[in-house]
Design a protein around this motif. Structure first.
Motif, PDB file in Angstrom:
ATOM      1  N   SER A  31       0.838  -1.190   0.000  1.00 34.30           N
ATOM      2  CA  SER A  31       0.000   0.000   0.000  1.00 34.30           C
ATOM      3  C   SER A  31       0.876   1.243   0.000  1.00 34.30           C
ATOM      4  O   SER A  31       2.075   1.178   0.296  1.00 34.30           O
ATOM      5  CB  SER A  31      -0.963   0.000   1.187  1.00 34.30           C
ATOM      6  N   ILE A  32       0.240   2.383  -0.335  1.00 30.12           N
ATOM      7  CA  ILE A  32       1.004   3.607  -0.528  1.00 30.12           C
ATOM      8  C   ILE A  32       0.172   4.805  -0.111  1.00 30.12           C
ATOM      9  O   ILE A  32      -1.054   4.825  -0.270  1.00 30.12           O
ATOM     10  CB  ILE A  32       1.447   3.710  -2.010  1.00 30.12           C
ATOM     11  N   SER A  33       0.846   5.807   0.439  1.00 26.27           N
ATOM     12  CA  SER A  33       0.170   7.025   0.862  1.00 26.27           C
ATOM     13  C   SER A  33      -0.236   7.867  -0.344  1.00 26.27           C
ATOM     14  O   SER A  33       0.148   7.587  -1.485  1.00 26.27           O
ATOM     15  CB  SER A  33       1.095   7.829   1.771  1.00 26.27           C
ATOM     16  N   ARG A  34      -0.965   8.943  -0.072  1.00 25.55           N
ATOM     17  CA  ARG A  34      -1.467   9.782  -1.160  1.00 25.55           C
ATOM     18  C   ARG A  34      -0.334  10.404  -1.970  1.00 25.55           C
ATOM     19  O   ARG A  34      -0.413  10.489  -3.198  1.00 25.55           O
ATOM     20  CB  ARG A  34      -2.368  10.878  -0.600  1.00 25.55           C
ATOM     21  N   SER A  35       0.700  10.819  -1.301  1.00 23.89           N
ATOM     22  CA  SER A  35       1.824  11.459  -2.000  1.00 23.89           C
ATOM     23  C   SER A  35       2.807  10.452  -2.574  1.00 23.89           C
ATOM     24  O   SER A  35       3.623  10.801  -3.429  1.00 23.89           O
ATOM     25  CB  SER A  35       2.572  12.378  -1.040  1.00 23.89           C
ATOM     26  N   GLY A  36       2.742   9.233  -2.081  1.00 21.93           N
ATOM     27  CA  GLY A  36       3.726   8.217  -2.467  1.00 21.93           C
ATOM     28  C   GLY A  36       4.933   8.188  -1.555  1.00 21.93           C
ATOM     29  O   GLY A  36       5.821   7.362  -1.734  1.00 21.93           O
ATOM     30  N   GLY A  37       4.948   9.078  -0.567  1.00 26.12           N
ATOM     31  CA  GLY A  37       6.099   9.167   0.309  1.00 26.12           C
ATOM     32  C   GLY A  37       6.206   8.041   1.320  1.00 26.12           C
ATOM     33  O   GLY A  37       7.294   7.786   1.854  1.00 26.12           O
ATOM     34  N   SER A  38       5.093   7.379   1.600  1.00 28.66           N
ATOM     35  CA  SER A  38       5.092   6.255   2.549  1.00 28.66           C
ATOM     36  C   SER A  38       4.582   5.010   1.848  1.00 28.66           C
ATOM     37  O   SER A  38       3.540   5.053   1.191  1.00 28.66           O
ATOM     38  CB  SER A  38       4.204   6.572   3.750  1.00 28.66           C
ATOM     39  N   THR A  39       5.319   3.927   1.991  1.00 30.29           N
ATOM     40  CA  THR A  39       4.943   2.662   1.371  1.00 30.29           C
ATOM     41  C   THR A  39       5.020   1.545   2.404  1.00 30.29           C
ATOM     42  O   THR A  39       5.809   1.616   3.356  1.00 30.29           O
ATOM     43  CB  THR A  39       5.847   2.326   0.178  1.00 30.29           C
ATOM     44  N   TYR A  40       4.224   0.521   2.195  1.00 29.26           N
ATOM     45  CA  TYR A  40       4.126  -0.595   3.133  1.00 29.26           C
ATOM     46  C   TYR A  40       4.024  -1.884   2.324  1.00 29.26           C
ATOM     47  O   TYR A  40       3.421  -1.899   1.246  1.00 29.26           O
ATOM     48  CB  TYR A  40       2.879  -0.436   4.014  1.00 29.26           C
TER      49      TYR A  40
END
Length: 126
Positions: free
Chosen positions: A49-58
């Motif tokens: 999964s990924i945050s809205r900005s793409g700065g955080s990924t899991y």
């Protein structure tokens, strides 16, 4: 937002594929997104999964270090780069939008997602 996954195919073990998830509408950048997969006879499984900005990924432990999730909000598209593929990666891959746009919350739970797109088949031969 409507979602469509593409880029699947047949690849030998150790090979690579890049999946795309194209979104329609103008709200793609406002949504956290995820990839799941489902093998025959199995439950839908969280991949990344990924945050809205793409700065955080899991990532799920099973793909960490081999798969990379990313997004290009200007193109309304999310990607899943899959390297060093294994036969156990064989599945239909789906993308979906997370119900909570602001923070990671139970990302591995399929019920936290909506707007499931049509999947794309990935087959890895040994």
């Amino acid at each position: 937002v409507q979602l469509q996954a593409s880029g699947g195919g047949l690849v030998q073990a150790g090979g690579s594929l890049r999946l795309s998830c194209a979104a329609s509408g103008r709200t793609f950048g406002e949504k956290r997104m995820g990839w799941f997969r489902q093998a025959p006879g199995a439950q839908r499984e969280y991949v990344a999964s990924i945050s809205r900005s793409g700065g955080s990924t899991y990532y799920a432990d099973s793909v960490k270090g081999r798969f990379t999730i990313s997004r290009d909000n200007a193109k309304n598209t999310m990607y899943l780069q899959m390297n060093n593929l294994k036969p156990e990666d064989t599945a239909v891959y789906y993308c979906a939008a997370h119900r909570n746009p602001y923070q990671a919350m139970d990302d591995a739970n399929p019920s936290m997602y909506y707007n499931w797109g049509m999947g794309t088949q990935v087959t890895v031969s040994s």
